[in-house]
Write an enzyme that holds these catalytic residues in place. Structure first.
Site, short mmCIF file in Angstrom:
data_model
loop_
_atom_site.label_atom_id
_atom_site.label_comp_id
_atom_site.label_asym_id
_atom_site.label_seq_id
_atom_site.Cartn_x
_atom_site.Cartn_y
_atom_site.Cartn_z
N ASP A 16 34.44 52.85 31.80
CA ASP A 16 33.89 52.01 33.04
C ASP A 16 33.12 53.22 33.57
OD1 ASP A 16 34.36 49.59 33.76
OD2 ASP A 16 36.42 50.07 34.24
N GLN B 198 41.21 46.79 34.74
CA GLN B 198 40.47 45.85 35.50
C GLN B 198 40.71 45.92 36.91
OE1 GLN B 198 38.28 43.72 34.06
NE2 GLN B 198 37.67 42.75 35.87
N LYS C 192 36.48 40.10 27.63
CA LYS C 192 36.51 41.65 26.75
C LYS C 192 37.36 41.64 25.63
CE LYS C 192 35.53 43.46 31.25
NZ LYS C 192 36.32 44.02 32.53
N1 GUN Z 1 35.93 44.29 38.33
C1 GUN Z 1 34.81 43.96 38.54
N2 GUN Z 1 33.78 44.44 37.70
C2 GUN Z 1 34.39 45.41 37.00
C3 GUN Z 1 33.94 46.66 36.21
O1 GUN Z 1 32.99 46.61 35.80
N3 GUN Z 1 35.04 47.28 35.70
C4 GUN Z 1 36.39 47.00 35.95
N4 GUN Z 1 37.28 47.75 35.41
N5 GUN Z 1 36.71 45.97 36.90
C5 GUN Z 1 35.73 45.34 37.19
#
Ligand code: GUN
Length: 282
Positions: free
Chosen positions: A117, A94, A50
């Site tokens: 998100d 995350q 990211k």
């Molecule tokens: N962990 C697995 N997929 C995701 C996601 O789409 N967003 C976040 N914040 N954590 C994750």
């Protein structure tokens, strides 16, 4: 006949190039804050990707790496700071979080306008009733892949396998918004093979390697595989058994290189959207 492969990596790259051009024309720099608590190896890889993607498109980014034993209050305080930081337009925590931290409480702390998100109840609710809001990245990426391939969703029978808040439930709502006839299957579904066989569009997000096989798929179906499972030999496998499925499906996403890169592209798109909305005072 062999299915057309949906090249998510290439489509995501095109989207990122488009975003980069839009950012260059802006009077400000979109900023994303990513928060990682603990040292889960998969999460570390996701967070690094990211961060790299932000650099590629010219975003400002900051990563907050916190120790596994960080208290819930410390995390809530950090989010509050990020909520109030004018350089930050998107906040992503995350998941999963360590067990002693209440995930829901943390998500609820993120300002809905910075919730890139799309997990905050305000954004989840907006999606449910078809109002404007930030949408979860992975489901948004699934829909975009289908559209970028020039395929029609209206009137199609879509079957979603998996009912998580991150993928299954939101992708159902997005397919419905696109006028598909939608069905949700999950671990308690009685005759999964029968349900899946009906799908013109099949989205699988169940987290079990090679769970859906070719003989379960309707000939010509569009198959979107959200799974990323690491096998004992270290290789990655989707939730769909690619080798058998591609002989039956009309279109199929590979793993890796399908949905995964799209999740990041949609995160960047959401961050730009959040930055524009804040800039325009919405
Ligand atoms: N962990 C697995 N997929 C995701 C996601 O789409 N967003 C976040 N914040 N954590 C994750």
């Amino acid at each position: 006949m062999s299915a057309k492969i949906i090249n998510g990596k290439e489509i995501a790259q095109d989207i990122k190039e488009g975003l980069k051009k839009r950012v260059q024309a802006l009077p400000m720099t979109p900023g994303l804050a990513v928060v990682l608590v603990g040292d889960d190896p998969a999460s570390q890889v996701y967070v690094r990707n990211k961060e790299k993607a932000c650099q590629e498109v010219g975003f400002y980014s900051e990563v907050h790496r916190l120790a596994e034993d960080t208290s819930e209050q410390e995390l809530l305080d950090l989010i509050e700071q990020l909520n109030n930081n004018p350089k930050i337009h998107g906040i992503l925590v995350q998941l999963p979080l360590p067990k002693h931290i209440d995930e829901r409480k943390v998500i609820n702390q993120i300002l809905p306008t910075k919730d890139v998100d799309g997990f905050h109840p305000i954004n989840a609710g907006a999606l449910l009733i078809g109002e404007k809001g930030l949408k979860p990245c992975t489901p948004k990426g699934c829909i975009r892949l289908i559209k970028e391939m020039g395929l029609d969703i209206t009137g199609k029978k879509a079957v979603v396998v998996g009912r998580s808040n991150i993928v299954g439930k939101p992708v159902v709502l997005m397919l419905l918004q696109e006028n598909a006839t939608v069905e949700i299957c999950h671990s308690r579904t009685q005759d999964l093979t029968k349900e899946v066989k009906d799908a013109d569009i099949l989205v699988v997000a169940i987290g079990k390697a090679n769970f859906i096989t070719g003989e379960m798929i309707k000939p010509g179906a569009i198959v979107i595989d959200v799974g990323i499972n690491r096998l004992e030999d270290g290789t990655l496998a989707g939730d769909v058994e690619f080798a058998s499925a591609k002989e039956v499906a009309g279109y199929i996403t590979p793993v890796p290189g399908g949905v995964g890169p799209m999740t990041i592209a949609m995160l960047l798109e959401n961050t730009l959207e959040a930055a524009l909305a804040l800039m325009e005072g919405k």
